[in-house]
Design a protein around this motif. Structure first.
Motif: not given
Length: 338
Positions: A87-94
């Protein structure tokens, strides 16, 4: 200013049958919302390992994080399960990797790869995701974005592939973008275009950026704060002006002195930092830079130096900061010529 990311005492070890590699050795830093933090150092200093640790992209079988904390918006990354991380990879941290050809899927069309993030993280329909993909491709400066969506990565130039990689990292409008030497494989003209693009997008989207690089010219142009990394540790940290105009660690001074100048005289050789970084399967007991430092003292070889706070934004980890050591003001760049 609110901290978006906090890394505290991070240690990363790689394991093999014969030995362990202590790649990151107690790294601590933070990133504020909306700022650009550059992490600078030679190859093998631990920059990319630190960056990949933030997203837990290191191989689990051969790598471990025995100590440390990585807080993103107050949530601990290290203990997160795969479902939480997704849920964080790509969505919150690129993340933009060094070589886009190895990070892009050669069997998928560009449009499908970019749209995938919106479908997975935002629940967009395939049609709407492709419309947004065309918008982001246009935003990163690729001409004829509709045609670009129908191509495969190998059909694009290196500069275009890097723009596609940036578009993929930005499609979900992350709070933090990690750019791991995003211009290394590009020529100078394209480098400038990519950096201008990242800076423009950062200002428009209000995101923070961690820029991993060994290019001090890029740092001077692009960053707000700078961490100098050597042998798995941060040896100096400060604002861009503090690092460039008031460097305190001999390694930082050596890096700055090794940058080519336009006024270099004919037949004048560039300054180099003699020697090589230490083998991190058996790190030195004292300061890791001792064997290469023209100002090394006996204590440097025996004990780890403490962090010296020079200002609210500037610190150095060096025995020269001790009150019993020679005055730092006596250090001159040209000592590296000796």
């Amino acid at each position: 200013m609110k901290r978006l990311l906090e890394v505290n005492d991070l240690q990363v070890h790689f394991h093999s049958k014969k030995q362990n590699i202590y790649a990151v050795r107690g790294v601590s830093f933070h990133v504020n919302k909306g700022e650009v933090l550059a992490i600078v150092g030679e190859s093998g200093s631990g920059k990319s390992v630190t960056a990949k640790s933030i997203m837990k992209l290191l191989p689990e079988k051969t790598c471990s994080i025995p100590e440390g904390s990585i807080l993103f918006n107050g949530d601990e990354i290290i203990t997160m399960k795969k479902k939480q991380l997704s849920k964080i990879r790509g969505a919150k941290i690129g993340m933009v990797f060094q070589d886009p050809m190895t990070s892009l899927n050669p069997t998928m069309k560009v449009g499908d790869q970019i749209a995938e993030g919106l479908i997975v993280h935002k629940g967009y329909s395939k049609k709407l995701a492709h419309e947004k993909a065309i918008e982001i491709i246009s935003l990163v400066g690729i001409p004829d974005p509709i045609y670009c969506c129908t191509t495969y990565p190998h059909q694009l130039s290196g500069g275009m592939r890097q723009r596609v990689a940036i578009a993929m990292a930005l499609i979900c409008e992350p709070d933090l973008l990690i750019a791991d030497e995003p211009t290394t494989a590009l020529d100078v003209t394209i480098q400038a275009q990519i950096l201008d693009l990242l800076k423009d997008l950062q200002e428009k989207m209000g995101m923070a950026i961690i820029l991993i690089t060994h290019d001090l010219g890029v740092v001077a142009r692009f960053s707000d704060r700078v961490n100098i990394m050597y042998a798995g540790k941060i040896v100096e940290s400060g604002t861009k002006n503090e690092i460039f105009y008031n460097p305190k660690h001999p390694y930082t001074i050596g890096l700055l002195e090794s940058v080519p100048h336009l006024d270099l005289e004919k037949n004048q050789q560039l300054t180099v930092i003699e020697g090589t970084p230490p083998d991190l399967h058996d790190p030195p007991k004292g300061c890791a830079f001792t064997s290469r430092c023209p100002f090394a003292m006996e204590v440097c070889d025996l004990y780890q130096p403490n962090k010296t706070i020079l200002s609210s934004t500037h610190h150095s980890v060096c025995w020269l900061m001790d009150q019993r050591a020679p005055k730092v003001d006596d250090i001159q760049y040209n000592d590296f010529h000796q």
